[in-house]
Structure formats: C-alpha cells, structure tokens
Scaffold this active site. Sequence first.
Site, PDB file in Angstrom:
ATOM      1  NE  ARG A  72      47.619   1.437  80.996  1.00 48.57           N
ATOM      2  CZ  ARG A  72      48.130   1.629  79.784  1.00 48.57           C
ATOM      3  NH1 ARG A  72      47.667   2.619  79.026  1.00 48.57           N
ATOM      4  NH2 ARG A  72      49.093   0.850  79.313  1.00 48.57           N
TER       5      ARG A  72
ATOM      6  CE  LYS B 116      52.122   1.288  83.352  1.00 50.39           C
ATOM      7  NZ  LYS B 116      51.530  -0.035  83.648  1.00 50.39           N
TER       8      LYS B 116
ATOM      9  NE  ARG C 179      45.515  -1.896  80.294  1.00 47.11           N
ATOM     10  CZ  ARG C 179      45.690  -1.241  79.166  1.00 47.11           C
ATOM     11  NH1 ARG C 179      44.664  -0.650  78.574  1.00 47.11           N
ATOM     12  NH2 ARG C 179      46.889  -1.165  78.595  1.00 47.11           N
TER      13      ARG C 179
ATOM     14  CG  HIS D 172      50.572  -3.173  76.010  1.00 43.83           C
ATOM     15  ND1 HIS D 172      50.061  -4.421  76.266  1.00 43.83           N
ATOM     16  CD2 HIS D 172      50.293  -2.434  77.126  1.00 43.83           C
ATOM     17  CE1 HIS D 172      49.495  -4.448  77.471  1.00 43.83           C
ATOM     18  NE2 HIS D 172      49.637  -3.250  78.008  1.00 43.83           N
TER      19      HIS D 172
ATOM     20  CE1 TYR E  97      45.938  -6.575  81.049  1.00 42.25           C
ATOM     21  CE2 TYR E  97      47.908  -5.820  79.926  1.00 42.25           C
ATOM     22  CZ  TYR E  97      46.814  -5.563  80.699  1.00 42.25           C
ATOM     23  OH  TYR E  97      46.574  -4.291  81.142  1.00 42.25           O
TER      24      TYR E  97
END
Length: 385
Positions: A197, A246, A325, A348, A358
């Site tokens: 990211r 994140k 990304r 993820h 995505y």
Amino acid sequence: MYFDRTNNCWVGSVSLGTDQQARRIRRSVRDRDYRKASAKLDELLEEVEAGRDVGNRYTVADAAQDWLEHLASSTLAKGTVEELRCIARKWIVPGLGRTRLKKLTTEDVEVWLQTMTAVLATTSIRKRLGTLRRVIKLAQAHGHVRDNVADLADAPRGTEGRPSKAFTLDQDQAVLRASMGHPIHAYLALTLLTGVRPEEARPLTWRHTHLNPVRGVLCSCGTVHDKDLPAHVEVWHSVRGGGDTKTPKSRRTVALPRYVIATLTKHRTEQRQIRAEHGWKSEDIEYVFGTRYDTPEKAQVIRDQFRAVVVRAGLANEWAPRETRQSFTSILSDLGAPIETIADLLGHASTTTTRTVYRRQLRPVITTGAETLDQVFGTDFLNPE
C-alpha cells in the site's frame, strides 16, 4: 412564570446568580401559549440542573473551532487531522457556522447535506456528516447542547464515485519505463510488483528491506530465522496513527521480484550519492523513499510525481497511486495466481476481502482447472481412433 401584557406572551425566567458587577444573570423563555412556555421553562431548568450551558449564542462555528483545537491533541495521523480540518473549514463553517447550536435541527443538517449531492460522491458526503457529528459530540461533552441532531440525519446519495481501476500489463511496463531516471521509479517498482500500500511504502525503512538472502537476522516479528530467506521487505509499519498497518493481518513479509531487487539496489547507491553531493545525511539513512531530512515522503509529493509519470507514459492524468495495488492484483490474477496467494500478498485477513474490494481486478473466469484437465481429457478422449 408571568404574563407580559406588552408583548402578549407568557415569560418564564431562571436566575443564574450574579456577574462580576453584582448584576443578576437571568435566562428567560417566552411563548404566547402557556403550556409551551411552561415546557420551555422546564427544559431550561433541566439544563441548569444538568450543568449545561444555558446561553443561546454558541454557534456551530464556535463548536467547530473548539473541536479543531481539541483535534490538535488527538492521536490521529497527521494526514487524517488535516483532512478533518479541511472538512470543518470548507464545509461545516460556511454551511452551518452562523446557526446557533441549540437552534440547529435535523432538517437544517439534511438541507446542508443536500447541497453536496451535485458535487460530492456518497462516501464523501458521509464523511462530512460524520465530522459534524464529532463536532456536536464534543459540544455535548462540554455541556453546550443536549442532543446531537446530526445523529438523526442520513447522508443522501451523491454523485457516482470513480471506481478504482488497474493498469494492463502493457500499461504497467510503460509506466515503469517512463519513470526510469526519476526519483519515483524505485517506489513504483516496489508498489506495482509487490502490492504494498502507498501508506506502507512511504515509511518503509532500509532496516526492514533485505536485498539479499538472509539467515540469522532478527526480523520485525521478533524471530531470528534459522533458514535462508529470499530478498524481502518486512511490511510492518504505515503512516497511520501510531505507525500501525491497516489491520494486524496486514503485517507481512513479502519476497521481492528480481527487478525490484535490482531497482532498489541501484536506488540505494544513488540515494547515498545524491545526499552526499547536497551535504545531506548520507550514512545510516533510515527511509527508503525519504525526504532530504530523512523523513517519510509526503503523500502529495508522491501523487504529483506519479501523475507526471503517467502522462509521460501516454496515459490520461486520471490515475492515483493507490491503483498500483489494483494493478498488482489484476496482473497476478491474469497470470493464474490463486486468490489465496493474492490475499496473503495483499495482507487481507481472508479471501472475502480480496473478492469484495478487488472484484473488478480479479480474473472473471477461472480457467486454470479447465486448462489443466484439457491436457488429460482432450477432444481425442471422446473420439478415440
């Protein structure tokens, strides 16, 4: 409670003591209907007993200013603070600032939100409503108002936001070629070919970047690995508040493709040379993509350099750094990488996030199984000679 014959209305008042000049401080309510005037007086008494500000001059602009001062001492990331400041000064104060906070109604908030529908996407409108709620919440905590009327408002639908998109393989290569010889080339090589990211790439340090196979090195996870590890980056930090990624799952160690290894190796050599020529710190440099002061590069600088490269590559100036990304995801999917692998590389927690966020970049038809079985069960199997 008494009847004011001059103004033909009922008046109720509450004494709040005296000021510095020993003058009596009173707050009054009035209405031509006795029951309504009495209800207003009861509400005023309730506010006095609850210790709330019973004045009526405190505006939404006052509340926003108090909230901005409070925001300065928060633990939020600097970029988030600046974004919230911008929302308060550009949207809340001009739109609702003159309204007295106690007079602000849910209808006022909904009318204010409606003015944004022609120029902002739905998510942006929600963000501005959320900011107003936080402003009023602080005013509640300080006793300036009883209810948060913004909690009862819903964000209307705004304009259609631009969906994220991905470079094709040819566009990917064109962008990398166009960036050669420019400071952003190494950054693009890393983000396009690893899926890191932007907020993870900007604070990346050389301490967490290993360009050669390693053994016996203390990893960011606190483990000394006893096996050879390929060249890799330890993605354990970001520019978010507190420096965390994140999500906890976003903490990951990502092996580097050969092109990224070569590019970062060259970048480190050039970084030291350029810094030495300008008299900047050239030894023990901390950040891979740092500024002259060896601090993480600002997001706006990356955006400007990225868009300039996109234009040089012959593409429209409508791309954002975050879409590197998406491009990484799209190319891996097209090359047949399993979604489980893609999810791990993206950091993820599950493939559900990968499929949801995505979905446009993932291969629409999974053909790997069919292509493999075709090698065994081809058309000749149905028509043996």
